[in-house]
Design an enzyme around this catalytic site. Structure first.
Site, PDB file in Angstrom:
ATOM      1  N   GLY A 142       0.835  -1.213   0.000  1.00  0.00           N
ATOM      2  CA  GLY A 142       0.000   0.000   0.000  1.00  0.00           C
ATOM      3  C   GLY A 142       0.858   1.246   0.000  1.00  0.00           C
ATOM      4  N   ASN A 143       0.263   2.375   0.295  1.00  0.00           N
ATOM      5  CA  ASN A 143       1.044   3.607   0.425  1.00  0.00           C
ATOM      6  C   ASN A 143       0.374   4.532   1.431  1.00  0.00           C
ATOM      7  OD1 ASN A 143      -0.789   5.522  -1.054  1.00  0.00           O
ATOM      8  ND2 ASN A 143      -0.421   4.024  -2.682  1.00  0.00           N
TER       9      ASN A 143
END
Ligand code: CTP
Length: 407
Positions: free
Chosen positions: A209-210
């Site tokens: 993810g980020n």
């Protein structure tokens, strides 16, 4: 609920029509408005503050300060808070004081402090209404840009028949709604927004993810909806909630899902703002069972995801507006402009990680808007809501430009 989120100061003055203000208040509240009632001393002879505070859910403001505890009712704060001041009923005396700035009660001081539009619904006997003094005062108020809701003709409290009756509450509510709708510059427009991060699954418990919080995309979606647009918000996993009922939320998890929805929705839209921090790579293989710890290195092979913005750029028609974001760490302007060209965007909004207060997770942002001719518009560091308002203003200008170049 056509007045959701609107702040209205409802001013009452000493007229028999004050009883109608209770219905008017109920109508405004039913449409979702937040209403602060301000009563002149004379208004209280006609209807009680108890009725009005019970219906509005707020204490009525009437004096400059409370005799009980000394609370100061700031007319300046009320004037700043209001999106609209509606004075209904407005007597000849109040109209005269407004025209000449005679500040002997809280309502007139609020009126003079206000920056928002003003609507006035006069109520009086027909001879008073037609008197040149009253007509001259109304003309002064019109010259200030105040909006007058003309009184109706009919039986008056005096028993006479003529013009002077305050317009019916339901009609005043419709006038208020019409007024706010006129200000909506994106009525009947449809926008697609992507927001938040994407999660690319590795196994049932892990993902790539980020740090995107989705705040910028959600703020733009809210601003567009406030301007009257229909908004479809395709959002990756975030912790925020949309509030405007004009926004249709499509929650997604991965870049692939986001891509599918955007491709389906975009052809129907007038424009799209791509705010999502879409993963550029996704695991080539998903493991159905949890990957167990071993002594060897773990190698996860990644394959590129589809570039949603670039794909929309391929299928975009001349009437559609496509806007992307670029979060850069170096050679910001050059990188952003080449991204605009590569993805066939109309505008790209650059934020640099080198600017303090810009980028992921924070409540502020500092942007530069770059167009296809490489014109650059710089903005100060602002809250994400204010940044969203700047972006929406630019969207309105760009759509107008496209519409006039089509003619
Ligand atoms: N974007 C997209 N789909 C992707 C990647 C990016 O729609 N798979 C959009 C983003 O929402 C943004 C714009 O493209 O509006 C630029 O995103 P960015 O991540 O800065 O660009 P990339 O093409 O991924 O380039 P790079 O990571 O090399 O800077």
């Amino acid at each position: 609920m056509r007045l959701t989120g609107k702040h209205i100061v409802l001013g009452l003055t000493g007229s028999i029509a004050a009883y109608k203000a209770a219905y008017l208040l109920r109508g405004l509240i039913k449409e979702g408005a937040e209403v602060q009632v301000v009563m002149t001393p004379a208004a209280k002879e006609f209807i009680t503050p108890v009725t009005m505070s019970a219906l509005s859910g707020k204490p009525v403001a009437s004096d400059f300060f409370s005799a009980n505890d000394g609370t100061w009712y700031s007319h300046v704060d009320m004037g700043q808070w209001a999106d609209l001041i509606l004075i209904a009923p407005a007597t000849a005396a109040t109209i005269g004081k407004m025209a000449h700035g005679i500040c002997d009660n809280l309502l007139i001081t609020t009126y003079l402090s206000a920056k928002c539009p003003i609507m006035i619904a006069p109520a009086m006997d027909m001879d008073m209404f037609m008197h040149p003094a009253n007509q001259a005062n109304l003309a002064i108020l019109r010259s200030f840009g105040n909006l007058i809701i003309e009184p109706g003709e009919g039986e008056l409290a005096s028993g006479l028949y003529g013009k002077g009756r305050m317009e019916e509450p339901e009609i005043i509510v419709e006038e208020v709604i019409k007024f706010f709708d006129q200000k909506k510059k994106l009525l009947n427009k449809h926008f697609l927004i992507t927001a938040g991060p994407t999660f690319e699954k590795i196994d049932p418990v892990r993902f790539i993810g980020n740090y995107s919080s989705g705040k910028m995309g959600y703020a733009i979606a809210e601003e567009l909806a406030n301007a009257g647009a229909k908004v479809t918000l395709v959002s990756g996993p975030v912790q925020i909630k949309k509030t405007n009922s004009g926004i249709k939320l499509i929650p997604v998890e991965s870049a692939g899902e986001m891509y599918q929805h955007c491709l389906r929705i975009f052809p129907e839209a007038d424009g799209a703002v791509m705010c999502a921090a879409v993963a550029d790579f996704t695991p080539e293989n998903y493991s159905e069972s949890k990957i167990k710890r071993g002594n060897d290195d773990l190698l996860i092979r990644l394959k590129p995801t589809s570039d949603i913005a670039a794909q929309l750029g391929q299928i975009k028609s001349d009437r559609q507006l496509l806007i992307g974001f670029a979060l850069e760490t170096h050679d910001e302007m050059a990188n952003a402009f080449s991204k605009l060209n590569r993805k066939n965007l109309d505008l790209i909004i650059l934020n640099s990680l080198n600017d303090r207060g810009a980028g992921f997770g924070v409540d502020t942002n500092k942007i530069t808007i770059i167009d296809r001719d490489n014109n650059q518009t710089f903005f100060e560091l602002k809250s994400k809501t204010e940044v969203a308002a700047d972006i929406v203003e630019r969207i309105v200008q760009e759509l107008d430009r496209k519409a006039s170049s089509e003619k």
